[in-house]
Design a protein around this motif. Structure first.
Motif, PDB file in Angstrom:
ATOM      1  N   ASP A 268      -3.664  -8.954 -31.343  1.00 18.30           N
ATOM      2  CA  ASP A 268      -4.147  -9.102 -29.966  1.00 18.30           C
ATOM      3  C   ASP A 268      -4.990  -7.895 -29.537  1.00 18.30           C
TER       4      ASP A 268
ATOM      5  N   GLY B 178      -6.152  -7.091 -26.684  1.00 21.88           N
ATOM      6  CA  GLY B 178      -5.723  -6.491 -25.424  1.00 21.88           C
ATOM      7  C   GLY B 178      -4.693  -5.397 -25.663  1.00 21.88           C
TER       8      GLY B 178
ATOM      9  N   GLY C 101      -6.392  -2.512 -27.375  1.00 21.41           N
ATOM     10  CA  GLY C 101      -7.187  -1.772 -26.396  1.00 21.41           C
ATOM     11  C   GLY C 101      -6.318  -0.823 -25.587  1.00 21.41           C
TER      12      GLY C 101
END
Length: 281
Positions: free
Chosen positions: A220, A222, A225
């Motif tokens: 993922d 996200g 990040g």
């Protein structure tokens, strides 16, 4: 010996021993005795020091968590002052063991340092606690995967109990870095991660590695990040403050970073599982 007008006479010896301990450990110089440290805080601690970056308060009391400390703690939190609180207390007065242990636990939850004084006249620093702006709520370890609970507990104790938040943040960051590195190694073995610049054990900057994992959507993006931002922000609070104002700013960021690290350690294991990777801290 200093003169104490507000303190119980029997506790003066505890105060004097605590002054020496704090001066030795924190490098504080001559203390203020029974004086307010801020005109906006309605509290007069037994002892306090004003350093370039913090106010160190030592209250001498009969027990580890006196009733007066709650309101004081609340007032300082609202004002946003960089204050480290230490309670010094005599061991010989702790006759109710159950109450004593409960108060010690409460003090640690508040990030308050403790100095105990025994009948032989020896003072011992049990823990130093943290500056009030750095305070963290207790962590519910059961929310995390079994493999990483000891690492989180160790980081939390370094931060809140040992009074070394920078060490706690470093430990948390190292755990995340290890998980990310092991993810990259496993993905490379499975031919899922094809970045040619990743050749362990050859060093690669963590931010660079995470950036490449994001490009190839290994897990993922996200969550990855968040890992990259955490890595960048953690480096931003590594320098020492030069003033109380700067100390508050750094401490607020350090606390935020630690909480982000905890969030990552909740979400990253799930992201690994979704893509059939193993959690290796």
């Amino acid at each position: 010996m200093n003169t104490y007008l507000l303190l119980e006479p029997d506790l003066a010896e505890v105060a004097e021993a605590s002054i020496k301990k704090i001066q030795q450990r924190l490098g504080c110089k001559k203390p203020k005795i029974e004086e307010p440290f801020d005109p906006n805080i309605n509290y007069c601690p037994t002892i306090h020091w004003k350093t370039k970056t913090h106010i160190v308060v030592c209250d001498v009391a009969s027990s580890p968590f006196p009733d007066s400390i709650r309101d004081f703690y609340s007032d300082v939190s609202v004002k946003g002052i960089a204050v480290k609180v230490i309670i010094a207390y005599p061991l010989e007065r702790q006759t109710d063991i159950k109450k004593y242990e409960a108060e010690k636990k409460k003090a640690k939850e508040y990030g308050i340092g403790l100095i105990s004084f025994d009948s032989g006249g020896f003072a011992a620093i049990e823990n130093l606690g943290v500056s009030i702006p750095l305070h963290l709520s207790p962590i519910r370890l059961s929310d995390y995967k079994q493999k990483i609970r000891p690492l989180i507990e160790e980081a939390y104790e370094a931060y809140m109990i040992d009074g070394k938040p920078e060490v706690g943040l470093q430990k948390l960051g190292q755990s995340i870095e290890n998980i990310v590195l092991n993810l990259a190694c496993e993905a490379k073995k499975k031919d899922k991660f094809t970045f040619s610049g990743f050749n362990p054990p050859t060093y690669i900057a963590q931010s660079k590695l995470i950036g490449e994992l994001i490009k190839e959507s290994i897990v993922d993006v996200g969550v990855l990040g968040m890992c990259k931002s955490f890595c960048k922000d953690r480096n931003a609070v590594s320098h020492k403050p030069k003033s109380r104002k700067e100390a508050i700013s750094i401490e607020e960021k350090m606390k935020a970073n630690f909480n982000i690290g905890l969030r990552i350690l909740l979400d990253l294991p799930t992201a690994l599982t979704q893509k059939h990777y193993k959690l290796k801290p």
